[in-house]
Design an enzyme around this catalytic site. Structure first.
Site, PDB file in Angstrom:
ATOM      1  N   ASP A   1       0.827  -1.212   0.000  1.00  0.00           N
ATOM      2  CA  ASP A   1       0.000   0.000   0.000  1.00  0.00           C
ATOM      3  C   ASP A   1       0.861   1.263   0.000  1.00  0.00           C
ATOM      4  O   ASP A   1       1.982   1.260   0.513  1.00  0.00           O
ATOM      5  CB  ASP A   1      -0.923  -0.020   1.231  1.00  0.00           C
ATOM      6  CG  ASP A   1      -2.099   0.937   1.088  1.00  0.00           C
ATOM      7  OD1 ASP A   1      -2.344   1.435  -0.032  1.00  0.00           O
ATOM      8  OD2 ASP A   1      -2.772   1.180   2.103  1.00  0.00           O
TER       9      ASP A   1
ATOM     10  N   HIS B   1       2.442   3.301  -8.936  1.00  0.00           N
ATOM     11  CA  HIS B   1       2.234   1.862  -9.168  1.00  0.00           C
ATOM     12  C   HIS B   1       3.428   1.277  -9.925  1.00  0.00           C
ATOM     13  O   HIS B   1       3.910   0.192  -9.606  1.00  0.00           O
ATOM     14  CB  HIS B   1       0.945   1.632  -9.963  1.00  0.00           C
ATOM     15  CG  HIS B   1      -0.299   2.082  -9.241  1.00  0.00           C
ATOM     16  ND1 HIS B   1      -0.550   1.737  -7.934  1.00  0.00           N
ATOM     17  CD2 HIS B   1      -1.356   2.857  -9.634  1.00  0.00           C
ATOM     18  CE1 HIS B   1      -1.713   2.267  -7.555  1.00  0.00           C
ATOM     19  NE2 HIS B   1      -2.215   2.964  -8.570  1.00  0.00           N
TER      20      HIS B   1
ATOM     21  N   LEU C   1      10.438 -20.678  -4.228  1.00  0.00           N
ATOM     22  CA  LEU C   1       9.361 -19.847  -3.675  1.00  0.00           C
ATOM     23  C   LEU C   1       8.080 -19.949  -4.507  1.00  0.00           C
ATOM     24  O   LEU C   1       8.128 -19.941  -5.734  1.00  0.00           O
ATOM     25  CB  LEU C   1       9.834 -18.380  -3.671  1.00  0.00           C
ATOM     26  CG  LEU C   1       8.803 -17.328  -3.261  1.00  0.00           C
ATOM     27  CD1 LEU C   1       8.528 -17.382  -1.763  1.00  0.00           C
ATOM     28  CD2 LEU C   1       9.280 -15.932  -3.646  1.00  0.00           C
TER      29      LEU C   1
HETATM   30  C1  IPE Z   1      -5.622  -2.713  -0.269  1.00  0.00           C
HETATM   31  O1  IPE Z   1      -5.199  -1.392  -0.438  1.00  0.00           O
HETATM   32  C2  IPE Z   1      -5.559  -3.432  -1.570  1.00  0.00           C
HETATM   33  C3  IPE Z   1      -4.217  -3.592  -2.122  1.00  0.00           C
HETATM   34  C4  IPE Z   1      -3.095  -3.281  -1.561  1.00  0.00           C
HETATM   35  C5  IPE Z   1      -4.175  -4.195  -3.415  1.00  0.00           C
HETATM   36  P1  IPE Z   1      -6.254  -0.200  -0.601  1.00  0.00           P
HETATM   37  O2  IPE Z   1      -5.475   1.050  -0.619  1.00  0.00           O
HETATM   38  O3  IPE Z   1      -7.161  -0.467  -1.714  1.00  0.00           O
HETATM   39  O4  IPE Z   1      -7.098  -0.349   0.768  1.00  0.00           O
HETATM   40  P2  IPE Z   1      -7.868   0.740   1.638  1.00  0.00           P
HETATM   41  O5  IPE Z   1      -8.824   1.415   0.725  1.00  0.00           O
HETATM   42  O6  IPE Z   1      -6.841   1.669   2.169  1.00  0.00           O
HETATM   43  O7  IPE Z   1      -8.503  -0.056   2.715  1.00  0.00           O
HETATM   44  C1  IPE Z   2      -1.615   0.229  -3.358  1.00  0.00           C
HETATM   45  O1  IPE Z   2      -1.365   1.609  -3.396  1.00  0.00           O
HETATM   46  C2  IPE Z   2      -1.811  -0.361  -4.733  1.00  0.00           C
HETATM   47  C3  IPE Z   2      -3.202  -0.748  -5.030  1.00  0.00           C
HETATM   48  C4  IPE Z   2      -4.213  -0.728  -4.195  1.00  0.00           C
HETATM   49  C5  IPE Z   2      -3.466  -1.184  -6.383  1.00  0.00           C
HETATM   50  P1  IPE Z   2      -2.566   2.651  -3.430  1.00  0.00           P
HETATM   51  O2  IPE Z   2      -2.917   2.915  -4.832  1.00  0.00           O
HETATM   52  O3  IPE Z   2      -3.682   2.190  -2.559  1.00  0.00           O
HETATM   53  O4  IPE Z   2      -1.852   3.922  -2.786  1.00  0.00           O
HETATM   54  P2  IPE Z   2      -2.479   4.946  -1.761  1.00  0.00           P
HETATM   55  O5  IPE Z   2      -3.031   4.152  -0.609  1.00  0.00           O
HETATM   56  O6  IPE Z   2      -3.557   5.687  -2.480  1.00  0.00           O
HETATM   57  O7  IPE Z   2      -1.343   5.820  -1.350  1.00  0.00           O
HETATM   58 MG    MG Z   3      -4.081   2.430  -0.597  1.00  0.00          MG
END
Ligand code: IPE
Ligand code: IPE
Ligand code: MG
Length: 247
Positions: free
Chosen positions: A21, A38, A132
């Site tokens: 995240d 990303h 792995l």
């Molecule tokens: C959880 O992250 C999903 C992934 C890392 C793929 P999100 O950023 O979508 O989750 P919330 O919205 O903070 O709970």
């Molecule tokens: C995690 O990073 C990747 C996915 C959920 C695909 P985010 O896109 O949720 O990044 P933040 O949380 O907005 O910083």
């Molecule tokens: Mg996120």
């Protein structure tokens, strides 16, 4: 001595799960678009899988896209699916070189056809690898996974293939995507958020949780070693007392 050398070899987690995240916030900090966050996150995927493979960790499960993520702006979703395809293309050789077997869990049929095909191809290409197991959770929802397991169990009961009296925890586990994997020993979530976000709800029942403020694109080997080091300081009691564990 480096942190890696301080890790206790026979106390390594068998299965590490990561909620990757913070890509969006990382991009914002750099003053760029979310998609660059990303893209930069792919480094973290490579570093953590190579490090796990090197250490002899058996399972690494990465939360890459949740069913809830389909509700993001269309442009971001499309870019993420393109990135998935590009990453599979560029990383398959690294997987083969490192003896990593690719696996995927989630509502995979909901992925765009091209992404689905690429994914299946890569899974097939790496299926003989026995190092792995790298599992990508894509279009994944733990609640849907459990719900589908319950539906299948109910169906099998109706067809007399299963006796309701004989349903155990193991029975339900056999209906989950993770049937042939041990539960995660360690769950890592980056970016400072402290929640599970619909990831492996059943499987994480007794995992050690590790939260770090590091944003996913900045996550590297060293950060992984830190998480494992911290994990090794924990006493996993599984409901017992410390005294019981010692004897
Ligand atoms: C959880 O992250 C999903 C992934 C890392 C793929 P999100 O950023 O979508 O989750 P919330 O919205 O903070 O709970
Ligand atoms: C995690 O990073 C990747 C996915 C959920 C695909 P985010 O896109 O949720 O990044 P933040 O949380 O907005 O910083
Ligand atoms: Mg996120």
């Amino acid at each position: 001595m480096s942190l890696k050398d301080q890790l206790i070899k026979d106390k390594l987690p068998k299965h590490i799960a990561i909620i990757m995240d913070g890509n969006g916030r990382w991009a914002k900090k750099q003053g760029t678009l979310r998609i660059f966050g990303h893209k930069s996150g792919v480094n973290g995927v490579r570093e953590s899988s190579e490090a796990c493979a090197e250490m002899g960790i058996e399972y690494l499960t990465l939360y890459a896209f949740s069913t809830e993520n389909w509700n993001r702006p269309k442009l971001e979703v499309t870019a993420l699916m393109e990135l998935l395809i590009a990453t599979i293309n560029s990383e398959v050789d690294t997987l083969l070189k490192n003896n990593i077997r690719l696996n995927a869990i989630g509502q995979l049929n909901d992925l765009p056809k091209k992404a689905y095909r690429k994914l299946m191809e890569a899974i097939d290409k790496t299926k003989e690898n026995n190092g792995l197991t790298l599992t990508l959770a894509l279009s994944y929802s733990s609640k849907v996974e459990i719900l589908n397991a319950v539906k299948s169990i109910a169906n099998d009961c109706v067809k007399n293939k299963l006796n309701p009296e004989e349903i155990t925890e193991k029975t339900l586990e056999n209906y989950l995507f993770t049937a042939d994997m041990p539960d995660p020993d360690l769950l890592i979530r980056t970016s400072g958020e402290q929640r599970i976000s619909n990831f492996l709800l059943w499987q994480l029942a007794y995992s050690e949780l590790y939260f770090t403020d590091v944003l996913w694109p900045d996550f590297n080997r060293e950060e992984l070693y830190k998480a494992i080091y911290n994990y090794q300081t924990r006493e996993r009691r599984f409901g017992l007392t410390s005294d019981q564990l010692e004897s």
